[in-house]
Design a protein around this motif. Structure first.
Motif, PDB file in Angstrom:
ATOM      1  N   ALA A  83       0.823  -1.211   0.000  1.00 38.41           N
ATOM      2  CA  ALA A  83       0.000   0.000   0.000  1.00 38.41           C
ATOM      3  C   ALA A  83       0.856   1.260   0.000  1.00 38.41           C
ATOM      4  O   ALA A  83       0.517   2.254  -0.652  1.00 38.41           O
ATOM      5  N   ALA A  84       1.968   1.221   0.726  1.00 34.87           N
ATOM      6  CA  ALA A  84       2.853   2.390   0.817  1.00 34.87           C
ATOM      7  C   ALA A  84       3.886   2.419  -0.301  1.00 34.87           C
ATOM      8  O   ALA A  84       4.651   3.383  -0.399  1.00 34.87           O
TER       9      ALA A  84
ATOM     10  N   PHE B  74       6.670   2.236   5.257  1.00 39.14           N
ATOM     11  CA  PHE B  74       5.486   2.968   5.678  1.00 39.14           C
ATOM     12  C   PHE B  74       5.687   3.776   6.956  1.00 39.14           C
ATOM     13  O   PHE B  74       4.755   4.425   7.439  1.00 39.14           O
TER      14      PHE B  74
ATOM     15  N   VAL C   7      -2.640   2.260   6.133  1.00 34.89           N
ATOM     16  CA  VAL C   7      -1.763   3.072   5.288  1.00 34.89           C
ATOM     17  C   VAL C   7      -2.534   4.065   4.437  1.00 34.89           C
ATOM     18  O   VAL C   7      -2.178   5.239   4.342  1.00 34.89           O
ATOM     19  N   GLN C   8      -3.623   3.617   3.796  1.00 36.24           N
ATOM     20  CA  GLN C   8      -4.274   4.497   2.822  1.00 36.24           C
ATOM     21  C   GLN C   8      -5.771   4.681   3.048  1.00 36.24           C
ATOM     22  O   GLN C   8      -6.450   5.265   2.200  1.00 36.24           O
TER      23      GLN C   8
ATOM     24  N   SER D  42      -8.348   2.945   2.785  1.00 31.68           N
ATOM     25  CA  SER D  42      -9.229   2.414   1.743  1.00 31.68           C
ATOM     26  C   SER D  42      -8.977   0.918   1.637  1.00 31.68           C
ATOM     27  O   SER D  42      -8.052   0.385   2.260  1.00 31.68           O
TER      28      SER D  42
END
Length: 286
Positions: A34-35, A39, A156-157, A159
């Motif tokens: 994700a990152a 992260f 992380v995001q 979503s």
């Protein structure tokens, strides 16, 4: 002082802290993807706290709910929830503290993590009761650990991208598959005590087949994850290595049921770590 040290050891034995190795690698795999790399130390700390508190909560609920069953099973009579080292009230406090820590950590991460925290705790606690009425409890355990990658990407995001769902599906069938093998140890006990499990309902041969099918699905979903996430050769190598390790796990169990502990703990523990290392290498050399 020694009294408190012994109590900590009892709680550690209650939840088998070292088995966190099953969920932690896939949380961090999701976070790295994700990152698109590192992260940060803050999310590393939050990820560890969330994973450990969630697992402590789930294991605490399981040991509390199963204390009557564990007291009758020769394999589990020495557990702290049965032999008197930890009373029911202490276990309930332990459950409440870990639930609180998990929710607070989710609050500190982001709004979506907070919104999902209570539903996640509900799913984690449901596994302990499923075997009392459904032989699909193995899949509930898979879903419980399969939430780990979802939690990692949400941290992380904020979503839930498609690749994280596919990764989670791989984890779900991986965990359900090795839980089926592990539950072969209690097949006769489950039959005698009218507990629901796939081994007690369908027998060992069918259980071995279903477990192998689940692990085949795991490999397929992990390959799809690598493809959808746009990862490289090291990630695909992780999938191939996982397939080899799962095949070896089934070889061990089919050869001798007394090797189930070795297959369950050693092979699956190394699988998660190896998968994580290959994803890191994939990002380093991308």
């Amino acid at each position: 002082m020694q009294k408190y040290i012994n109590k900590l050891k009892d709680f550690n034995e209650l939840v088998m802290f070292e088995h966190s190795i099953f969920s932690l690698p896939f949380i961090f795999i999701a976070m790295i993807v994700a990152a698109d790399g590192w992260f940060g130390f803050w999310l590393l700390l939050m990820g560890v706290l969330a994973a450990v508190s969630a697992r402590n909560f789930a294991m605490g609920v399981n040991r509390y709910a199963d204390r009557d069953i564990d007291a009758q099973n020769p394999r589990t009579t020495s557990r702290p929830n049965v032999d008197g080292r930890l009373d029911s009230f202490s276990i309930l406090i332990f459950i409440a503290v870990n639930a609180f820590v998990f929710i607070v950590v989710a609050y500190m991460i982001n709004d979506l993590a907070l919104y999902l925290s209570v539903p996640i705790l509900f799913v984690l606690s449901s596994y302990s009761y499923f075997k009392r009425f459904s032989h699909l409890a193995h899949l509930i355990l898979g879903i419980s650990l399969g939430l780990a990658p979802i939690a990692g990407v949400v941290a992380v995001q904020a979503s839930i991208p498609a690749w994280s769902v596919i990764l989670s599906l791989g984890v779900i069938f991986w965990v359900a598959g090795f839980d089926l093998l592990y539950s072969l140890q209690d097949m006769d006990f489950d039959i005698d005590n009218k507990l629901h499990s796939i081994p007690s309902r369908y027998g060992s041969d069918a259980t071995l087949f279903i477990s192998a099918l689940f692990h085949l699905l795991s490999v397929i979903f992990w390959a799809l994850f690598v493809w959808v996430a746009g990862l490289g050769i090291f990630a695909f190598s992780a999938v191939i290595l996982s397939a080899i390790m799962l095949s070896y796990e089934h070889y061990l169990v089919r050869k001798d049921f007394t090797t189930i502990d070795r297959a369950f703990f050693t092979v699956n523990g190394y699988l998660g770590i190896a998968f994580f290392i290959f994803i890191v290498l994939d990002k380093v050399f991308a």
